[in-house]
Design a protein around this motif. Structure first.
Motif, mmCIF file in Angstrom:
data_model
loop_
_atom_site.group_PDB
_atom_site.id
_atom_site.type_symbol
_atom_site.label_atom_id
_atom_site.label_comp_id
_atom_site.label_asym_id
_atom_site.label_seq_id
_atom_site.Cartn_x
_atom_site.Cartn_y
_atom_site.Cartn_z
ATOM 1 N N CYS A 338 0.841 -1.199 0.000
ATOM 2 C CA CYS A 338 0.000 0.000 0.000
ATOM 3 C C CYS A 338 0.879 1.253 0.000
ATOM 4 O O CYS A 338 1.760 1.398 0.862
ATOM 5 N N PRO A 339 0.657 2.176 -0.935
ATOM 6 C CA PRO A 339 1.511 3.375 -1.000
ATOM 7 C C PRO A 339 1.281 4.366 0.127
ATOM 8 O O PRO A 339 2.075 5.291 0.309
ATOM 9 N N LEU A 340 0.191 4.179 0.911
ATOM 10 C CA LEU A 340 -0.129 5.146 1.958
ATOM 11 C C LEU A 340 0.517 4.815 3.295
ATOM 12 O O LEU A 340 0.656 5.691 4.149
ATOM 13 N N ILE A 341 0.908 3.552 3.492
ATOM 14 C CA ILE A 341 1.206 3.098 4.843
ATOM 15 C C ILE A 341 2.376 3.850 5.470
ATOM 16 O O ILE A 341 2.353 4.188 6.653
ATOM 17 N N ASP A 342 3.408 4.162 4.707
ATOM 18 C CA ASP A 342 4.553 4.849 5.295
ATOM 19 C C ASP A 342 4.261 6.315 5.601
ATOM 20 O O ASP A 342 4.821 6.887 6.540
ATOM 21 N N ALA A 343 3.353 6.913 4.816
ATOM 22 C CA ALA A 343 3.001 8.318 5.056
ATOM 23 C C ALA A 343 1.897 8.459 6.092
ATOM 24 O O ALA A 343 1.779 9.499 6.747
ATOM 25 N N GLY A 344 1.083 7.415 6.259
ATOM 26 C CA GLY A 344 -0.015 7.468 7.219
ATOM 27 C C GLY A 344 -1.349 7.168 6.561
ATOM 28 O O GLY A 344 -1.618 7.636 5.451
ATOM 29 N N CYS A 345 -2.172 6.388 7.236
ATOM 30 C CA CYS A 345 -3.454 5.959 6.674
ATOM 31 C C CYS A 345 -4.495 7.075 6.803
ATOM 32 O O CYS A 345 -4.537 7.790 7.807
ATOM 33 N N ASP A 346 -5.357 7.166 5.788
ATOM 34 C CA ASP A 346 -6.426 8.166 5.819
ATOM 35 C C ASP A 346 -7.546 7.736 4.879
ATOM 36 O O ASP A 346 -7.606 6.560 4.467
#
Length: 688
Positions: A338-346
């Motif tokens: 998932c491309p969001l996981i390192d930046a934070g889930c939303d």
């Protein structure tokens, strides 16, 4: 060398220690495979017994050594005062050394287990369990020092010393570095400990009995005081995570801890999970129960909020087992790529309708809440059950989050090799086909790689190759596999073990596992696994030992499967070696020792619990196949087969809505639960 019992050895017969046909015989399954993984010979072992020729118990000791059926073995009996052992550290005609006292017996398969672990780990010394017995088993214990470099230079003496001799195997090199044995010492191996600790000699452990030691009476020494532990899950012990969590609690109970079992679903039904935060009755019960520790398992089937962990952490230390990665993400169990996981889930989450579902507008808050709990003053200790899970947890968790590594427990007494031909006759399976098995709670679950696996199996299908599917499978015909045997969900461990043992190979195309319990169960039954070199499977499958791991690229799994189907000797070797290695690493005793290591390391047990010996109840013996009376398998581990109407309804729902659960349907189920009065007085949450 004595090869038959005499009057001197009669007191050590099967009735004395509960091990069938031992010490004067040995189960064939414990005989080592002729060579190690890769074709290397087994280590050359020399066993030393310092005793007079007529010493009491010596004949039985000799018989137990002979019964190992181990290659490259020499047993030397040296009279007291003989200076020869002092030079053994420099002796080049052996690779590993054991000191065995007269009257002590090697357990079935002990040398194979110790030598295989020494080879795989590269450790300087490998320790196993000691079983103390008289007319009955009195208890088991093991070296409490954690695996890794020895740290304690001055261990306790006497019965709590780390070892007495025969429960430990030492490499020749480490004996030489320590200056050789002192044949005049009461316990020559224990006397080496300070010198081994000075060198930071590396210790490894096998979680199975290797030494049987006779006691003078039947008095069972009281177990030391253990912890009072509250096991907390969402809905209990059904399903993969539930099975793994229940086995951990069994291991803790056998290590002398008192375990109470609580579920959040007793206070609020699963339909309310997305909107439930507080469980006041559960918190009150734990706060008033005098518990030392809460062992939390999967909780997301009852709540999507981390609030319960924080509420409990203010009152009692909490350890949360990472059966999946949900505690570290906004809502999903496995973020994968998932491309969001390192930046934070939303709200951009690509799979909000996949279990465990959460409305997009709530995901960012849930993610922030979890990070606040994990970085707070009352944060839980996260317990990872594989190397990969530990690595990912440390990467995804906030800085400073406590993470420890444990192993899951598996009943090696239940999952054990059997007569494959007889098992097939009993299950009505083809006698001569090569049978390839795959399994999951939901056998056709996309998250387990079912579509990819089905395509691979269709391409290799031909006469003489059969397929067995275990787990819920609403439409077996959808796999398109000729002769597929759909066993359905099997909620009885004894029955499941027979299916594993009847098959030649186990295969999975899953890429998302914190560990992967089915490959471990298969290996214990002597059935090797093919899997991708991915996630926790790299711990569950010991590559080249209990199966093969292949790179997760197109064609690799199919090629390896074709190769192993055509290579019966390789399958037999992997089955034999895999059983030995996996029992050593994934038994109830091994799991209990690893949990003890982590709790000591994080201050949840005193430092003294990590020195001397860790003790187990006599009932621990029943968890091993060598026991005369084995513990039966559990039943009810997965839901039973569904009726035709329910299966048809599931197929219709999947055709119309897919496998996800849209928000409007979740709200409807939530409303229906409220109308039925299913939300009990303890429910606290926001309206959907």
């Amino acid at each position: 060398m004595t090869t038959a019992p005499d009057a001197d050895g009669s007191a050590y017969g099967p009735a004395a220690h509960g091990v069938a046909d031992w010490p004067f015989g040995m189960p064939a399954s414990a005989t080592p495979w002729p060579v190690l993984p890769g074709g290397a010979p087994w280590p050359r072992v020399r066993i030393l017994t310092i005793a007079c020729p007529d010493a009491p118990g010596l004949a039985a000791t000799r018989a137990s050594v002979h019964g190992q059926a181990y290659p490259n073995l020499r047993h030397a009996v040296v009279p007291p005062g003989d200076p020869e052992p002092a030079t053994w550290g420099a002796d080049a005609d052996f690779d590993a050394l054991m000191v065995l006292r007269p009257g002590d017996l090697l357990a079935p398969g002990a040398l194979a287990a110790l030598c295989l672990e020494m080879t795989l780990s590269g450790a300087d010394l490998v320790a196993g369990l000691r079983l103390v017995f008289a007319s009955k088993p009195l208890g088991l214990d093991a070296c409490a020092a954690p695996a890794g470099p020895l740290r304690d230079p001055a261990p306790p003496e006497g019965d709590l010393a780390p070892f007495t001799g025969g429960e430990i195997l030492l490499s020749r090199a480490c004996v030489a570095r320590a200056g050789g044995l002192d044949p005049c010492a009461a316990h020559p191996v224990a006397a080496l400990w300070p010198r081994l600790a000075e060198q930071s000699a590396r210790l490894s452990r096998v979680g199975r009995p290797v030494l049987l030691q006779h006691a003078s009476g039947d008095t069972v020494a009281p177990m030391p005081a253990g912890l009072r532990i509250a096991s907390l899950t969402d809905r209990g012990y059904a399903g993969g995570a539930g099975i793994g969590h229940r086995r951990l609690t069994d291991a803790l109970a056998l290590a002398g801890h008192a375990v109470a079992h609580l579920t959040l679903a007793a206070e609020s039904p699963p339909a309310a999970a997305e909107w439930t935060k507080a469980f006041p009755r559960t918190v009150s019960a734990i706060e008033g129960g005098g518990f030392d520790l809460v062992l939390a398992g999967n909780l997301h089937g009852a709540t999507r909020s981390p609030a319960i962990l924080e509420d409990l952490g203010r009152r009692v230390p909490v350890a949360a087992v990472l059966h999946d990665l949900f505690p570290l993400t906004g809502r999903c169990a496995f973020p994968g790529a998932c491309p969001l996981i390192d930046a934070g889930c939303d709200a951009r989450c690509p799979t909000p309708d996949a279990y465990p579902q959460l409305a997009p507008n709530r995901i960012a808050r849930a993610y922030a809440d979890k990070r606040a709990v994990l970085s707070g003053a009352h944060a839980p200790l996260l317990l990872a059950n594989s190397h990969w899970t530990e690595t990912v947890a440390r990467r995804l968790a906030p800085a400073g989050t406590r993470v420890g590594r444990i192993g899951l427990a598996f009943p090696a007494s239940v999952f054990r090799p059997g007569d494959r031909a007889a098992l097939r006759r009993g299950l009505g399976l083809p006698a001569d086909d090569i049978l390839v098995m795959f399994a999951s709670v939901i056998a056709d679950a996309p998250g387990k790689g079912a579509p990819e696996l089905a395509a691979i199996l269709r391409r290799i299908a031909k006469p003489g190759i059969g397929f067995v599917a275990v787990g819920r499978l609403d439409d077996p015909g959808a796999f398109g596999l000729p002769g597929l045997v759909a066993a359905g969900p099997i909620g009885d461990e004894d029955t499941l073990a027979r299916w594993y043992g009847a098959c030649d190979l186990y295969v999975t195309a899953s890429r998302d596992e914190t560990l992967g319990q089915t490959p471990v169960e298969a290996a214990l039954c002597g059935t090797p696994t093919l899997a991708y070199r991915s996630t926790g499977l790299t711990t569950a499958v010991i590559d080249g030992v209990s199966g093969h791991l292949v790179e997760p690229v197109p064609g690799s799994l199919e090629t390896a499967l074709r190769t192993l189907i055509a290579d019966a000797p390789a399958r037999h070797r992997l089955g034999a070696l895999g059983r030995i290695a996996v029992e050593s690493r994934h038994s109830h005793a091994s799991a209990a020792m690893q949990i003890n290591d982590v709790l000591v390391a994080h201050g949840l047990r005193p430092a003294s619990a990590g020195t001397g010996r860790i003790r187990f109840r006599p009932e621990m013996l029943a968890q091993f196949a060598m026991a005369r009376e084995r513990a039966p398998g559990r039943s009810g581990t997965v839901p039973g087969p569904s009726g035709p109407g329910i299966r048809a309804a599931r197929r219709l729902k999947q055709a119309l809505l897919g496998r996800g659960m849209p928000l409007w349907l979740r709200r409807g189920l939530y409303g229906a639960a409220r109308l039925r009065g299913g939300l009990r007085a303890g429910f606290r949450g926001s309206a959907p």
